[in-house]
Write an enzyme that holds these catalytic residues in place. Structure first.
Site, PDB file in Angstrom:
ATOM      1  N   ARG A   1       0.837  -1.561   0.697  1.00  0.00           N
ATOM      2  CA  ARG A   1      -0.085  -0.001  -0.194  1.00  0.00           C
ATOM      3  C   ARG A   1       1.133   1.109   0.396  1.00  0.00           C
ATOM      4  NH1 ARG A   1      -2.801  -3.300   2.943  1.00  0.00           N
ATOM      5  NH2 ARG A   1      -1.032  -4.086   2.500  1.00  0.00           N
ATOM      6  N   THR A   2       1.457   1.237   0.837  1.00  0.00           N
ATOM      7  CA  THR A   2       3.379   2.132   0.481  1.00  0.00           C
ATOM      8  C   THR A   2       3.302   3.199  -0.786  1.00  0.00           C
ATOM      9  OG1 THR A   2       3.403   1.936   3.192  1.00  0.00           O
ATOM     10  CG2 THR A   2       4.388   3.739   1.345  1.00  0.00           C
TER      11      THR A   2
ATOM     12  N   LYS B   1      27.072  -4.598  -8.352  1.00  0.00           N
ATOM     13  CA  LYS B   1      28.127  -4.350  -8.842  1.00  0.00           C
ATOM     14  C   LYS B   1      29.378  -3.692  -8.529  1.00  0.00           C
ATOM     15  CE  LYS B   1      26.498  -3.294 -13.127  1.00  0.00           C
ATOM     16  NZ  LYS B   1      25.928  -2.749 -14.025  1.00  0.00           N
TER      17      LYS B   1
ATOM     18  N   ARG C   1      12.042   3.153   0.365  1.00  0.00           N
ATOM     19  CA  ARG C   1      11.640   2.398   1.799  1.00  0.00           C
ATOM     20  C   ARG C   1      12.384   1.449   1.869  1.00  0.00           C
ATOM     21  NH1 ARG C   1       6.527  -1.165   3.681  1.00  0.00           N
ATOM     22  NH2 ARG C   1       6.032   0.622   4.113  1.00  0.00           N
TER      23      ARG C   1
ATOM     24  N   HIS D   1       8.556   5.715  10.385  1.00  0.00           N
ATOM     25  CA  HIS D   1       7.024   5.337   8.849  1.00  0.00           C
ATOM     26  C   HIS D   1       6.370   6.828   9.067  1.00  0.00           C
ATOM     27  CE1 HIS D   1       5.001   4.276   5.880  1.00  0.00           C
ATOM     28  NE2 HIS D   1       4.742   2.613   6.379  1.00  0.00           N
TER      29      HIS D   1
HETATM   30  N1   CP Z   1       0.931  -0.106   5.699  1.00  0.00           N
HETATM   31  C1   CP Z   1       2.668   0.361   5.296  1.00  0.00           C
HETATM   32  O1   CP Z   1       3.086   0.365   5.416  1.00  0.00           O
HETATM   33  O2   CP Z   1       2.209  -1.174   4.166  1.00  0.00           O
HETATM   34  P1   CP Z   1       2.906  -1.778   3.464  1.00  0.00           P
HETATM   35  O3   CP Z   1       3.682  -2.546   3.670  1.00  0.00           O
HETATM   36  O4   CP Z   1       2.141  -2.492   2.673  1.00  0.00           O
HETATM   37  O5   CP Z   1       3.200  -0.669   2.776  1.00  0.00           O
END
Ligand code: CP
Length: 331
Positions: free
Chosen positions: A63-64, A92, A113, A146
């Protein structure tokens, strides 16, 4: 908030204050109205058509990733992506700094991420010392932060409590693996911006919050308690925020030995919650949140997930300086 006060990098939730949170909630509400007409969507699509974004997601995400990608596309911004570092020249032997600096040559913003705590800050510092510093958005960095999840959580809470005086004075109960749950840390630090907030942390002893969070909340004067009595903690709760076990950070499968059953919200437990309480979860879920709850009007997690896309649209307009083109209603 002054309209020139906008973030450059988004790295941790403690960088946001209450005026910023009030502003982004109002901006998100306003932007959502554009979704109701073709003209509105076309207007949004023109706002950032002159910019490009990079999604560097080397830790799994559904979702993120998709909500940021959709947010970029809503604003007309083309995106490129890397979802596995084995497909980049890191394979590499290129350093992570050189890789991210390379992306900055091609795009105007990098959303990342990673499994590695602190890496987003490290990259932001590195790019700040190059001739092409671009904003870095932390879209989840190991077990530490987050911040954009916390923004959408605040937006969801704000909307849910709109007719009940907003977030101030509410009791928020956070449940599960609080030690490694980055959403819990980021959200707790944002909740600290609201008057008279009470936080209940509910977990088995192995998953209690870390000392640094305890210290930060104490310094900010936040009322909080820690307990292992899940059902007891539901009494008087305004919002319960469930989280899963973050066993991707296990060293030796140690989570398998910890019984989480007593920290799961079952359909039968709903009788312990207020009629107007809110049930949230950052998702994905496992057994800690009973699917039979989905149809209960208190379940807000699917809405929470969709709110993420609109909150991220609002955040991108602010970082890239086009938020002034969204006219807010007079209040
Ligand atoms: N809530 C959230 O971070 O979900 P994802 O890991 O699916 O991005």
């Amino acid at each position: 908030m002054h309209l020139d006060d906008r973030p450059f990098h988004v790295l941790e939730s403690s960088q946001f204050d209450r005026p910023f949170l009030d502003y982004i909630c109002l901006l998100t509400d306003t932007i959502r109205r554009f979704d109701k007409s073709k003209e509105g969507l076309m207007y949004l699509r023109g706002l950032l058509a002159h910019k490009r974004a990079m999604l560097y997601f080397t830790q799994p995400s559904t979702r993120t990733f998709l909500s940021f990608q959709s947010a970029c596309h809503i604003l007309g911004m083309p995106t490129s992506e890397i979802r596995d570092s084995s497909t980049s020249s890191e394979r590499k032997g290129e350093s992570i700094e050189d890789s991210l600096q390379t992306f900055s040559s091609y795009v105007d913003i990098i959303i990342m991420r990673t499994q590695v705590p602190g890496l987003c800050n490290q990259i932001a510092n590195h790019l700040d010392n190059t001739d092409r510093p671009v904003p870095i958005i932390n879209a989840g960095s190991g077990p530490d932060e987050h911040p954009t999840q916390a923004l959408l959580d605040i937006y969801t809470l704000n909307r849910s409590f709109i007719r009940r005086g907003g977030i101030p004075g509410k009791t928020i109960t956070l449940v599960g693996d609080l030690k490694r749950g980055r959403t819990v840390r980021s959200l707790s630090l944002l909740l600290a911006n609201y008057e008279d907030i009470k936080i209940r942390f509910v977990s088995p002893k192995e998953y209690r919050i870390e000392d640094d969070l305890r210290l930060q909340l104490t310094k900010k004067g936040v009322q909080f308690e820690e307990t292992s009595d899940f059902i007891g903690a539901l009494d008087g709760t305004d919002a319960v925020y469930m989280t899963r076990v973050q066993d991707e950070y296990d060293a030796n499968n140690e989570s398998a030995a910890i019984n989480i059953d007593n920290y799961s919200l079952k359909y039968e437990d709903l009788c312990h919650l207020k009629k107007e309480a809110v049930i949230m979860h950052p998702l994905p879920r496992r057994t800690e949140l009973d699917t039979r709850i989905d149809k209960d009007p208190r379940a807000k997690y699917w809405r929470q997930e969709r709110n993420g896309m609109w909150t991220r649209v609002a955040l991108l307009t602010m970082i890239l300086g086009v938020h002034r083109n969204i006219v807010l209603p007079d209040l």
